[in-house]
Design a protein around this motif. Structure first.
Motif, PDB file in Angstrom:
ATOM      1  N   VAL A   1       0.836  -1.199   0.000  1.00  0.00           N
ATOM      2  CA  VAL A   1       0.000   0.000   0.000  1.00  0.00           C
ATOM      3  C   VAL A   1       0.877   1.258   0.000  1.00  0.00           C
ATOM      4  O   VAL A   1       0.531   2.277  -0.597  1.00  0.00           O
ATOM      5  N   GLY A   2       2.043   1.184   0.656  1.00  0.00           N
ATOM      6  CA  GLY A   2       2.950   2.323   0.673  1.00  0.00           C
ATOM      7  C   GLY A   2       3.405   2.699  -0.724  1.00  0.00           C
ATOM      8  O   GLY A   2       3.418   3.880  -1.096  1.00  0.00           O
ATOM      9  N   THR A   3       3.772   1.697  -1.529  1.00  0.00           N
ATOM     10  CA  THR A   3       4.171   1.971  -2.911  1.00  0.00           C
ATOM     11  C   THR A   3       3.019   2.577  -3.703  1.00  0.00           C
ATOM     12  O   THR A   3       3.188   3.535  -4.461  1.00  0.00           O
ATOM     13  N   PHE A   4       1.830   2.002  -3.495  1.00  0.00           N
ATOM     14  CA  PHE A   4       0.640   2.504  -4.183  1.00  0.00           C
ATOM     15  C   PHE A   4       0.357   3.960  -3.825  1.00  0.00           C
ATOM     16  O   PHE A   4       0.132   4.809  -4.709  1.00  0.00           O
ATOM     17  N   LEU A   5       0.397   4.282  -2.537  1.00  0.00           N
ATOM     18  CA  LEU A   5       0.089   5.648  -2.109  1.00  0.00           C
ATOM     19  C   LEU A   5       1.127   6.651  -2.623  1.00  0.00           C
ATOM     20  O   LEU A   5       0.783   7.768  -3.007  1.00  0.00           O
ATOM     21  N   GLY A   6       2.390   6.253  -2.637  1.00  0.00           N
ATOM     22  CA  GLY A   6       3.428   7.146  -3.132  1.00  0.00           C
ATOM     23  C   GLY A   6       3.212   7.519  -4.590  1.00  0.00           C
ATOM     24  O   GLY A   6       3.321   8.689  -4.976  1.00  0.00           O
ATOM     25  N   ILE A   7       2.876   6.532  -5.401  1.00  0.00           N
ATOM     26  CA  ILE A   7       2.637   6.787  -6.822  1.00  0.00           C
ATOM     27  C   ILE A   7       1.362   7.596  -7.029  1.00  0.00           C
ATOM     28  O   ILE A   7       1.321   8.520  -7.850  1.00  0.00           O
ATOM     29  N   LEU A   8       0.303   7.279  -6.260  1.00  0.00           N
ATOM     30  CA  LEU A   8      -0.954   8.014  -6.385  1.00  0.00           C
ATOM     31  C   LEU A   8      -0.778   9.479  -6.011  1.00  0.00           C
ATOM     32  O   LEU A   8      -1.283  10.374  -6.700  1.00  0.00           O
ATOM     33  N   LEU A   9      -0.060   9.728  -4.914  1.00  0.00           N
ATOM     34  CA  LEU A   9       0.154  11.114  -4.491  1.00  0.00           C
ATOM     35  C   LEU A   9       0.980  11.883  -5.510  1.00  0.00           C
ATOM     36  O   LEU A   9       0.753  13.077  -5.730  1.00  0.00           O
ATOM     37  N   CYS A  10       1.933  11.199  -6.146  1.00  0.00           N
ATOM     38  CA  CYS A  10       2.774  11.858  -7.146  1.00  0.00           C
ATOM     39  C   CYS A  10       1.964  12.275  -8.362  1.00  0.00           C
ATOM     40  O   CYS A  10       1.929  13.458  -8.715  1.00  0.00           O
ATOM     41  N   TYR A  11       1.323  11.302  -9.002  1.00  0.00           N
ATOM     42  CA  TYR A  11       0.672  11.562 -10.291  1.00  0.00           C
ATOM     43  C   TYR A  11      -0.789  11.992 -10.161  1.00  0.00           C
ATOM     44  O   TYR A  11      -1.353  12.546 -11.113  1.00  0.00           O
ATOM     45  N   GLY A  12      -1.393  11.763  -8.985  1.00  0.00           N
ATOM     46  CA  GLY A  12      -2.810  12.083  -8.842  1.00  0.00           C
ATOM     47  C   GLY A  12      -3.113  13.301  -7.991  1.00  0.00           C
ATOM     48  O   GLY A  12      -4.199  13.875  -8.104  1.00  0.00           O
ATOM     49  N   VAL A  13      -2.151  13.707  -7.139  1.00  0.00           N
ATOM     50  CA  VAL A  13      -2.424  14.821  -6.222  1.00  0.00           C
ATOM     51  C   VAL A  13      -1.397  15.942  -6.387  1.00  0.00           C
ATOM     52  O   VAL A  13      -1.708  17.026  -6.894  1.00  0.00           O
ATOM     53  N   PHE A  14      -0.149  15.700  -5.971  1.00  0.00           N
ATOM     54  CA  PHE A  14       0.842  16.777  -5.963  1.00  0.00           C
ATOM     55  C   PHE A  14       1.230  17.232  -7.366  1.00  0.00           C
ATOM     56  O   PHE A  14       1.439  18.431  -7.599  1.00  0.00           O
ATOM     57  N   GLY A  15       1.342  16.300  -8.301  1.00  0.00           N
ATOM     58  CA  GLY A  15       1.674  16.676  -9.670  1.00  0.00           C
ATOM     59  C   GLY A  15       0.624  17.594 -10.291  1.00  0.00           C
ATOM     60  O   GLY A  15       0.951  18.682 -10.799  1.00  0.00           O
ATOM     61  N   PRO A  16      -0.668  17.195 -10.263  1.00  0.00           N
ATOM     62  CA  PRO A  16      -1.709  18.086 -10.795  1.00  0.00           C
ATOM     63  C   PRO A  16      -1.802  19.415 -10.054  1.00  0.00           C
ATOM     64  O   PRO A  16      -2.054  20.450 -10.670  1.00  0.00           O
ATOM     65  N   LEU A  17      -1.603  19.399  -8.719  1.00  0.00           N
ATOM     66  CA  LEU A  17      -1.643  20.658  -7.976  1.00  0.00           C
ATOM     67  C   LEU A  17      -0.498  21.579  -8.399  1.00  0.00           C
ATOM     68  O   LEU A  17      -0.678  22.798  -8.494  1.00  0.00           O
ATOM     69  N   ALA A  18       0.667  21.010  -8.653  1.00  0.00           N
ATOM     70  CA  ALA A  18       1.795  21.819  -9.115  1.00  0.00           C
ATOM     71  C   ALA A  18       1.486  22.443 -10.475  1.00  0.00           C
ATOM     72  O   ALA A  18       1.802  23.609 -10.722  1.00  0.00           O
ATOM     73  N   ALA A  19       0.846  21.670 -11.351  1.00  0.00           N
ATOM     74  CA  ALA A  19       0.465  22.205 -12.662  1.00  0.00           C
ATOM     75  C   ALA A  19      -0.569  23.317 -12.514  1.00  0.00           C
ATOM     76  O   ALA A  19      -0.529  24.324 -13.232  1.00  0.00           O
ATOM     77  N   ALA A  20      -1.501  23.150 -11.564  1.00  0.00           N
ATOM     78  CA  ALA A  20      -2.504  24.190 -11.317  1.00  0.00           C
ATOM     79  C   ALA A  20      -1.843  25.453 -10.773  1.00  0.00           C
ATOM     80  O   ALA A  20      -2.239  26.573 -11.116  1.00  0.00           O
ATOM     81  N   LEU A  21      -0.823  25.286  -9.929  1.00  0.00           N
ATOM     82  CA  LEU A  21      -0.090  26.438  -9.417  1.00  0.00           C
ATOM     83  C   LEU A  21       0.604  27.184 -10.554  1.00  0.00           C
ATOM     84  O   LEU A  21       0.633  28.420 -10.569  1.00  0.00           O
ATOM     85  N   GLU A  22       1.151  26.454 -11.505  1.00  0.00           N
ATOM     86  CA  GLU A  22       1.809  27.089 -12.648  1.00  0.00           C
ATOM     87  C   GLU A  22       0.827  27.953 -13.432  1.00  0.00           C
ATOM     88  O   GLU A  22       1.165  29.057 -13.868  1.00  0.00           O
ATOM     89  N   SER A  23      -0.404  27.453 -13.591  1.00  0.00           N
ATOM     90  CA  SER A  23      -1.425  28.214 -14.308  1.00  0.00           C
ATOM     91  C   SER A  23      -1.770  29.502 -13.559  1.00  0.00           C
ATOM     92  O   SER A  23      -1.896  30.580 -14.160  1.00  0.00           O
ATOM     93  N   THR A  24      -1.918  29.398 -12.241  1.00  0.00           N
ATOM     94  CA  THR A  24      -2.231  30.572 -11.427  1.00  0.00           C
ATOM     95  C   THR A  24      -1.084  31.577 -11.453  1.00  0.00           C
ATOM     96  O   THR A  24      -1.298  32.791 -11.550  1.00  0.00           O
ATOM     97  N   GLU A  25       0.143  31.058 -11.365  1.00  0.00           N
ATOM     98  CA  GLU A  25       1.306  31.932 -11.388  1.00  0.00           C
ATOM     99  C   GLU A  25       1.429  32.656 -12.728  1.00  0.00           C
ATOM    100  O   GLU A  25       1.811  33.827 -12.782  1.00  0.00           O
TER     101      GLU A  25
END
Length: 289
Positions: A209-233
């Motif tokens: 589950v640890g491996t699963f959560l790490g990948i999910l947070l990368c590509y499903g949460v923090f990555g998209p949020l970083a892209a959204a921040l770029e748009s706002t910036e």
């Protein structure tokens, strides 16, 4: 804001819904130790790798993305164009001294205070007032004035991009933290090898589950949020570009409405008012001056 939460809903429903359809049990994914390891490591790495200024900027831009999604919208730029028009028009009609107090103390200026969404961005206010002082001097050639503002905007762009870069770094690190959590889970499993087979299976599943959560947070949460921040910036950076073009046009001798229109043309389609909308707004402002 609603669109982003809808995106997250689709993401999590697809991932966890597919897991359930495949015969999995959602409760088996609830592994607090793995969650603490991954999120704790991500937060710790973020604090270590970024100064306090960037941490605060990141939280502010996340607020724009998740809570105040309409911070840099069409109305924001309408207010910015109106403010620039009033400053330029007043200076042209009444002279440089007419806006001197406004420029020197924007925090107590009735003119600036009329645009609360603009005044809440100090860097933008300083950019406007500092460059209005230069144009008021009237001694700097247009090309030198343009180069000065471009250099300042380049620095601002690098500064504004720091929150998105920091979040991208955390996103990239999450799969690694997931592996760390999985390895630690395997270590725990090795210590229970003399136990029941069912217990060993449960512990191995928890580690995975640890491996699963790490990948999910990368590509499903923090990555998209970083892209959204770029748009706002990028939208925030457009405000500086809009001001730069407006001041350059005014410095070259164009009429206030033409100068403001020069700034309007730089805006993205969804942020740019039509010429008719801008003209109606500026004509009403002109009548009240």
């Amino acid at each position: 804001m609603l669109l982003r939460f809808t995106g997250f809903a689709i993401l999590f429903l697809s991932v966890f819904g597919g897991f359930v359809l495949a015969g999995g049990r959602l409760l088996s994914l609830w592994q607090p130790p793995e969650i603490i390891i991954i999120l704790g490591a991500a937060v710790g790495a973020f604090v270590i790798s970024n100064p306090v200024t960037v941490q605060k900027m990141t939280l502010t831009h996340l607020k724009y993305v998740l809570i105040k999604n309409k911070e840099f919208d069409k109305n924001f730029f309408m207010d910015l164009l109106a403010l620039m028009f009033r400053l330029i028009e007043t200076r042209q009609r009444k002279g440089v001294n007419a806006i001197e107090d406004d420029i020197e103390m924007p925090e107590s200026s009735k003119l600036f205070q009329s645009y609360q969404r603009i005044i809440s961005h100090p860097r933008l206010i300083y950019f406007i007032t500092d460059n209005l002082r230069i144009t008021g001097m009237g001694s700097m050639p247009g090309h030198a004035f343009e180069g000065l503002m471009e250099s300042e905007i380049e620095t601002l762009e690098d500064d504004l991009k720091r929150p998105a870069k920091s979040l991208h770094s955390i996103a990239d690190a999450c799969p690694g933290f997931g592996i760390v959590a999985a390895v630690m889970g395997i270590v725990v499993t090795m210590g229970a090898m003399d136990g029941p087979v069912e217990l060993i299976g449960v512990k191995i599943a928890a580690a995975l589950v640890g491996t699963f959560l790490g990948i999910l947070l990368c590509y499903g949460v923090f990555g998209p949020l970083a892209a959204a921040l770029e748009s706002t910036e990028q939208s925030e950076l457009l405000a500086f570009e809009c001001v730069k073009m407006t001041l350059l046009a005014s410095h070259s001798g164009l009429a206030p409405i033409t100068a403001v229109d020069s700034g309007r043309r730089l805006l993205y389609k969804e942020l740019r008012p039509t010429f008719s909308e801008m003209e109606d707004m500026l004509q009403s402002l002109k009548a009240s001056l």
